[in-house]
Write a protein that holds these residues in place. Structure first.
Motif, PDB file in Angstrom:
ATOM      1  N   LEU A  50      24.293-107.038 -92.400  1.00  0.00           N
ATOM      2  CA  LEU A  50      23.550-108.206 -91.923  1.00  0.00           C
ATOM      3  C   LEU A  50      22.057-107.914 -91.836  1.00  0.00           C
ATOM      4  CD1 LEU A  50      25.774-109.746 -89.112  1.00  0.00           C
ATOM      5  CD2 LEU A  50      25.333-110.644 -91.381  1.00  0.00           C
ATOM      6  N   ALA A  51      21.701-106.719 -91.351  1.00  0.00           N
ATOM      7  CA  ALA A  51      20.290-106.343 -91.260  1.00  0.00           C
ATOM      8  C   ALA A  51      19.677-106.232 -92.647  1.00  0.00           C
ATOM      9  CB  ALA A  51      20.143-105.030 -90.505  1.00  0.00           C
ATOM     10  N   PHE A  52      20.408-105.647 -93.594  1.00  0.00           N
ATOM     11  CA  PHE A  52      19.909-105.522 -94.964  1.00  0.00           C
ATOM     12  C   PHE A  52      19.639-106.893 -95.582  1.00  0.00           C
ATOM     13  CE2 PHE A  52      20.850-105.388 -99.521  1.00  0.00           C
ATOM     14  CZ  PHE A  52      19.840-104.535 -99.939  1.00  0.00           C
ATOM     15  N   ILE A  53      20.563-107.815 -95.395  1.00  0.00           N
ATOM     16  CA  ILE A  53      20.391-109.162 -95.942  1.00  0.00           C
ATOM     17  C   ILE A  53      19.210-109.854 -95.268  1.00  0.00           C
ATOM     18  CG2 ILE A  53      21.463-111.455 -96.070  1.00  0.00           C
ATOM     19  CD1 ILE A  53      24.138-109.991 -96.490  1.00  0.00           C
ATOM     20  N   ALA A  54      19.088-109.709 -93.954  1.00  0.00           N
ATOM     21  CA  ALA A  54      17.987-110.358 -93.231  1.00  0.00           C
ATOM     22  C   ALA A  54      16.637-109.798 -93.681  1.00  0.00           C
ATOM     23  CB  ALA A  54      18.157-110.159 -91.734  1.00  0.00           C
ATOM     24  N   PHE A  55      16.520-108.475 -93.794  1.00  0.00           N
ATOM     25  CA  PHE A  55      15.261-107.880 -94.223  1.00  0.00           C
ATOM     26  C   PHE A  55      14.932-108.242 -95.665  1.00  0.00           C
ATOM     27  CE2 PHE A  55      16.090-104.447 -90.901  1.00  0.00           C
ATOM     28  CZ  PHE A  55      15.326-105.107 -89.961  1.00  0.00           C
ATOM     29  N   THR A  56      15.943-108.285 -96.517  1.00  0.00           N
ATOM     30  CA  THR A  56      15.722-108.651 -97.913  1.00  0.00           C
ATOM     31  C   THR A  56      15.245-110.093 -98.027  1.00  0.00           C
ATOM     32  OG1 THR A  56      17.422-107.085 -98.610  1.00  0.00           O
ATOM     33  CG2 THR A  56      16.792-108.784-100.185  1.00  0.00           C
ATOM     34  N   LEU A  57      15.882-110.999 -97.296  1.00  0.00           N
ATOM     35  CA  LEU A  57      15.460-112.404 -97.341  1.00  0.00           C
ATOM     36  C   LEU A  57      14.053-112.591 -96.761  1.00  0.00           C
ATOM     37  CD1 LEU A  57      18.740-114.292 -96.434  1.00  0.00           C
ATOM     38  CD2 LEU A  57      17.576-114.202 -98.641  1.00  0.00           C
ATOM     39  N   ARG A  58      13.734-111.864 -95.700  1.00  0.00           N
ATOM     40  CA  ARG A  58      12.374-111.952 -95.143  1.00  0.00           C
ATOM     41  C   ARG A  58      11.343-111.495 -96.161  1.00  0.00           C
ATOM     42  NH1 ARG A  58      11.155-111.917 -89.398  1.00  0.00           N
ATOM     43  NH2 ARG A  58      13.043-112.457 -88.278  1.00  0.00           N
ATOM     44  N   MET A 113      11.707-111.419 -99.469  1.00  0.00           N
ATOM     45  CA  MET A 113      11.676-112.348-100.614  1.00  0.00           C
ATOM     46  C   MET A 113      10.959-113.640-100.281  1.00  0.00           C
ATOM     47  SD  MET A 113      15.525-111.825-102.068  1.00  0.00           S
ATOM     48  CE  MET A 113      15.409-113.151-103.247  1.00  0.00           C
ATOM     49  N   LEU A 114      11.103-114.109 -99.045  1.00  0.00           N
ATOM     50  CA  LEU A 114      10.491-115.373 -98.659  1.00  0.00           C
ATOM     51  C   LEU A 114       9.075-115.209 -98.106  1.00  0.00           C
ATOM     52  CD1 LEU A 114      13.595-117.010 -96.976  1.00  0.00           C
ATOM     53  CD2 LEU A 114      12.637-117.512 -99.222  1.00  0.00           C
ATOM     54  N   GLY A 115       8.650-113.980 -97.915  1.00  0.00           N
ATOM     55  CA  GLY A 115       7.296-113.723 -97.424  1.00  0.00           C
ATOM     56  C   GLY A 115       7.124-114.061 -95.966  1.00  0.00           C
ATOM     57  N   LEU A 116       8.164-113.964 -95.180  1.00  0.00           N
ATOM     58  CA  LEU A 116       8.078-114.238 -93.752  1.00  0.00           C
ATOM     59  C   LEU A 116       7.496-113.025 -93.039  1.00  0.00           C
ATOM     60  CD1 LEU A 116      11.559-115.889 -93.233  1.00  0.00           C
ATOM     61  CD2 LEU A 116       9.367-117.022 -93.512  1.00  0.00           C
ATOM     62  N   SER A 117       6.779-113.262 -91.943  1.00  0.00           N
ATOM     63  CA  SER A 117       6.208-112.148 -91.194  1.00  0.00           C
ATOM     64  C   SER A 117       7.313-111.420 -90.427  1.00  0.00           C
ATOM     65  CB  SER A 117       5.150-112.646 -90.222  1.00  0.00           C
ATOM     66  OG  SER A 117       5.751-113.458 -89.242  1.00  0.00           O
ATOM     67  N   THR A 118       7.070-110.163 -90.142  1.00  0.00           N
ATOM     68  CA  THR A 118       8.077-109.361 -89.437  1.00  0.00           C
ATOM     69  C   THR A 118       8.014-109.546 -87.937  1.00  0.00           C
ATOM     70  OG1 THR A 118       6.581-107.500 -89.430  1.00  0.00           O
ATOM     71  CG2 THR A 118       8.141-107.635 -91.247  1.00  0.00           C
ATOM     72  N   ILE A 119       7.032-110.249 -87.431  1.00  0.00           N
ATOM     73  CA  ILE A 119       6.874-110.457 -85.984  1.00  0.00           C
ATOM     74  C   ILE A 119       7.390-111.818 -85.605  1.00  0.00           C
ATOM     75  CG2 ILE A 119       5.248-110.626 -84.091  1.00  0.00           C
ATOM     76  CD1 ILE A 119       3.492-108.651 -85.570  1.00  0.00           C
TER      77      ILE A 119
END
Length: 68
Positions: A52-60, A62-68
């Motif tokens: 789940l963490a891998f998918i969430a980080f990958t999607l973030r 790919m979509l250019g979302l901030s990590t904060i």
């Protein structure tokens, strides 16, 4: 011509839920014996949350979302 149209339309959600439930049960039923031992339970739970963490980080990323 339209006799029973809405009855037929309202059957589709029930069919969809049935298909998803069957898919879920057939996917996770072979894992049930592994959950009886604590070591494999911890490993499977860790693998699940890691996936789940891998998918969430990958999607973030790919979509250019901030990590904060």
């Amino acid at each position: 011509m339209f006799d029973g149209f809405w009855d037929n339309v309202f059957r589709y959600p029930r069919y969809f839920i049935t298909i998803l439930l069957g898919l879920f049960l057939n996917t996770f039923e072979p894992l049930l014996p592994l959950l009886k031992r604590p070591v494999t339970l911890i490993a499977l739970v860790g693998l699940f949350f890691g996936s789940l963490a891998f998918i969430a980080f990958t999607l973030r990323a790919m979509l250019g979302l901030s990590t904060i």
